[in-house]
Design a protein around this motif. Structure first.
Motif, short mmCIF file in Angstrom:
data_model
loop_
_atom_site.label_atom_id
_atom_site.label_comp_id
_atom_site.label_asym_id
_atom_site.label_seq_id
_atom_site.Cartn_x
_atom_site.Cartn_y
_atom_site.Cartn_z
N GLN A 47 -141.53 8.50 -28.50
CA GLN A 47 -142.02 9.19 -29.91
C GLN A 47 -142.81 8.00 -30.53
O GLN A 47 -143.40 8.59 -31.52
CB GLN A 47 -140.67 9.38 -30.49
N LYS A 52 -148.72 10.85 -29.92
CA LYS A 52 -147.67 11.62 -30.68
C LYS A 52 -148.15 11.61 -32.20
O LYS A 52 -147.86 12.39 -33.12
CB LYS A 52 -146.47 11.29 -30.79
N TRP A 53 -148.64 10.38 -32.43
CA TRP A 53 -149.01 10.09 -33.89
C TRP A 53 -150.59 10.31 -34.29
O TRP A 53 -150.80 10.34 -35.25
CB TRP A 53 -148.63 8.50 -34.36
N TYR A 229 -151.37 18.08 -29.61
CA TYR A 229 -151.05 16.81 -30.26
C TYR A 229 -149.64 16.42 -29.38
O TYR A 229 -148.80 15.64 -29.84
CB TYR A 229 -150.83 16.67 -31.81
N SER A 230 -149.34 16.89 -28.22
CA SER A 230 -148.48 16.94 -27.34
C SER A 230 -147.00 16.99 -28.32
O SER A 230 -146.15 16.42 -28.17
CB SER A 230 -148.20 15.55 -26.62
N PRO A 232 -145.76 16.85 -31.68
CA PRO A 232 -145.02 15.63 -32.32
C PRO A 232 -143.66 15.92 -33.26
O PRO A 232 -143.91 15.82 -34.53
CB PRO A 232 -146.18 15.14 -32.80
N ARG B 76 -135.57 17.12 -28.43
CA ARG B 76 -136.54 16.17 -27.84
C ARG B 76 -136.26 14.57 -27.40
O ARG B 76 -136.66 14.10 -26.81
CB ARG B 76 -137.70 15.80 -29.18
#
Lengths: 270, 214
Positions: A47, A52-53, A229-230, A232, B76
Motif C-alpha cells: 500500500q 498507489k500514491w 492508478y492501480s 488505490p 485489499r
C-alpha cells in the motif's frame, strides 16, 4: 477521571498502582501489536508503493477531491439550514393550540423519525426522479428536521413552568411568551443537542455516495476504482477518513464545549 | 396491495435479511460496547485512552465511509469474507461506540456512596460490580440502548447498497420487474416501521419490567 471518584473502586494504593501499571503496559503492548500487524499488512500488500500514491500528485485528482469536499459541505449547509427551518415550523406545529395542527405535525415528525433516512433519499431519488443533490438535501432535511423539531419542543418544555405563567400573568400573548421568554431561555439548553444533530447531518451527507451525488466519498471512489492508478483503495481511505472524521470531531467538540459552558454559567448564576 | 402479495417472497427475504443483519450486529455491538465501556471506566490509563479513541473516532465516522473502508478496503489486505460478515463488522463496530457511551453514562449515574457502602461491608470488586453497581446502572441504560438499536435497524439499510440482501435493496428487483415504484416503497416503509416499532415496544416493556420506585 478516576480521581473524581467512581462507584467502582477506591483510590488505588501503592500495590494496586503497581498492578495497574502492569496492566497498562500489557494493554499497550497488545494495542501496539495490533497496530503493527496493520502496518505490516499494509507494507505486505504494497500500500505504500509510489504507484498507489501517484494519483494524488495530479492537479486534476486534487481538484476532484476538493470539488467533492465542496459538494459535501454545500449539501451539509443546505441540509442544516433547511432542517432548522423545518424543525422550527413543526415544533411550532406540535406546540400549537389547534388540535388538528398538532396532530398533523405529530404524525409528520414521528413518521420521518421512524423511517431510515436512506429510504427517504432513495424514494425521492428514484420514485420522484429528482437529481441526486436535491434528493440528498431533501432526505436529510426531512429526517434531521423531524429530530430537531423534537429537540426544539423538548427545549421549550424544559424551561420552568413559572416562567411562562409569569409572562402570561403580565398579559403577554402566546407569541410574545414564546418569542421573548421561552425560546431565548430554551435555546441555551438545546444548543448542544442541535449541534449534535448537525453532526449527524454532516455524517449522513456521505449517503449521497449511494445515489451517485458527486460528494467527497464519491470522488474518493472514482479515484479508488481507477485501474490507471492501480486501484488505490487504502490510500484513498487514508486520505479521506481523517478529513471526514476531523470535520465531524470539530462540530462534536463545539457541541461539547457549549454544553460545558452552559453548565458552568448556570452554576455560577444560581 | 398487489405489489406486496405478488412479491411476497422478495419482501419476506428482504425483511428477514434486515432482521438478521440487525440482530447479529446488535449482538456484536452489545458485546463490544460493554467491553469498551469497561475499558473506559477502568483504572488503567492506556485502556481508558483506547476506549476514548475508539468511541470518538467511530462516533464521528460516517457509516457509509466505514462500509466503504470495510467492504472495499479489507479485501485489499487479503481478508475476504462474505458481504454479510463485512456488513455486520461495520454496523457492529459503529454501533458499539454508542452502546459504550450509554453503558458508561449508566455506570456514572450510580452514586459513589453505593460503591463505598458495598466495599465497607467487605464486598469484593466482583461483588460490588455484579450485585450493586451493574443492577442499578442496567435500569438507566435500557432506554438509550433501545434508541441506539432502533438507529442500528435503520442504519442497516445502507448494507443493501453493499451487496447484502435486506429490505431496502428489494426495490431494485421490483423496479426491474416493472412494479409501481411508489407502492414498492410504501411496503418497504411499512417493513421498517414494523421492525423499529417492535424494538421500541420491547424496550418500553423492559423499562417497565425493571422499573423500581426510588
Amino acid at each position: 477521571m478516576s480521581t473524581d471518584g467512581t462507584a467502582l473502586y477506591d483510590q488505588p494504593g501503592p500495590k494496586a498502582l503497581a498492578r495497574h501499571r502492569l496492566y497498562g503496559i500489557a494493554a499497550t503492548l497488545v494495542l501496539a501489536g495490533i497496530v503493527a500487524w496493520f502496518v505490516y499488512k499494509m507494507f505486505d500488500t504494497g500500500q505504500f508503493t509510489a504507484e498507489k500514491w501517484n494519483a494524488f500528485t495530479y492537479a486534476g485528482i486534487q481538484e476532484l477531491l476538493l470539488r467533492g469536499l465542496g459538494n459535501t459541505l454545500r449539501a451539509f449547509a443546505w441540509a442544516a439550514v433547511l432542517s432548522l427551518v423545518f424543525g422550527a415550523v413543526f415544533a411550532a406545529g406540535r406546540l400549537s393550540d389547534h388540535r388538528l395542527v398538532r396532530w398533523v405535525s405529530t404524525l409528520v415528525v414521528e413518521f420521518f423519525r421512524a423511517m431510515p433516512v436512506l429510504v427517504m433519499i432513495f424514494f425521492i431519488f428514484i420514485a420522484m426522479k429528482v437529481e441526486p443533490r436535491i434528493a440528498l438535501i431533501a432526505g436529510l432535511t426531512l429526517y434531521n428536521g423531524s429530530v430537531l423539531a423534537e429537540v426544539f419542543r423538548a427545549g421549550v418544555h424544559a424551561v420552568p413552568r413559572g416562567q411562562s405563567e409569569a409572562a402570561y400573568a403580565l398579559g403577554m400573548r402566546k407569541t410574545q411568551v414564546m418569542a421573548h421568554v421561552l425560546i431565548p431561555q430554551g435555546v441555551r439548553t438545546m444548543l448542544p443537542a442541535i449541534i449534535s444533530q448537525l453532526v449527524v447531518a454532516l455524517k449522513d451527507t456521505s449517503l449521497g455516495y449511494l445515489i451517485s451525488y458527486e460528494e467527497f466519498l464519491y470522488a474518493g471512489k472514482q479515484i479508488a476504482t481507477n485501474l490507471d492508478y492501480s486501484l488505490p483503495f487504502i490510500p484513498v481511505v487514508i486520505v479521506i477518513a481523517p478529513i471526514y472524521i476531523g470535520l465531524c470531531m470539530l462540530l462534536s467538540g463545539l457541541a461539547k464545549w457549549l454544553e460545558q459552558r452552559g453548565r458552568r454559567s448556570r452554576r455560577t448564576a444560581a | 396491495m398487489n405489489v406486496l402479495f405478488d412479491n411476497w417472497d422478495t419482501y419476506w427475504e428482504g425483511f428477514l435479511g434486515t432482521l438478521k443483519l440487525t440482530g447479529v450486529s446488535a449482538a456484536l455491538a452489545l458485546v463490544l460496547g460493554v467491553l469498551v465501556a469497561a475499558c473506559r471506566v477502568s483504572p488503567v490509563a492506556p485502556m481508558r485512552m483506547f476506549g476514548a479513541v475508539w468511541v470518538n473516532v467511530l462516533r464521528n465516522t460516517p457509516l457509509t465511509l466505514l462500509f466503504f473502508a470495510v467492504v472495499l478496503g479489507l479485501p485489499r489486505f487479503g481478508i475476504v469474507l462474505p458481504f454479510f460478515v463485512f456488513a455486520v463488522l461495520a454496523l457492529g463496530c459503529y454501533t458499539s461506540a454508542f452502546i459504550c457511551e450509554a453503558v458508561r453514562a449508566g455506570i456514572n449515574t450510580v452514586p459513589t456512596g453505593q460503591g463505598e457502602a458495598a466495599r465497607s461491608l467487605g464486598m469484593t470488586f466482583g461483588q460490588t460490580l455484579g450485585l450493586i453497581v451493574l443492577p442499578q446502572a442496567f435500569r438507566s441504560v435500557i432506554p438509550p440502548i433501545g434508541s441506539t438499536l432502533i438507529a442500528l435497524a435503520k442504519n442497516s439499510a445502507i448494507a443493501g447498497s453493499f451487496s447484502v440482501v435486506e429490505l431496502l435493496g428489494t426495490y431494485r428487483t421490483l423496479s426491474e420487474l416493472g412494479f409501481n415504484i411508489v407502492w414498492t416503497f410504501v411496503w418497504i416503509a411499512v417493513g421498517y416501521l414494523i421492525i423499529t416499532l417492535s424494538i421500541s415496544a420491547v424496550f418500553a416493556y423492559l423499562e417497565k419490567h425493571w422499573e423500581v420506585a426510588r
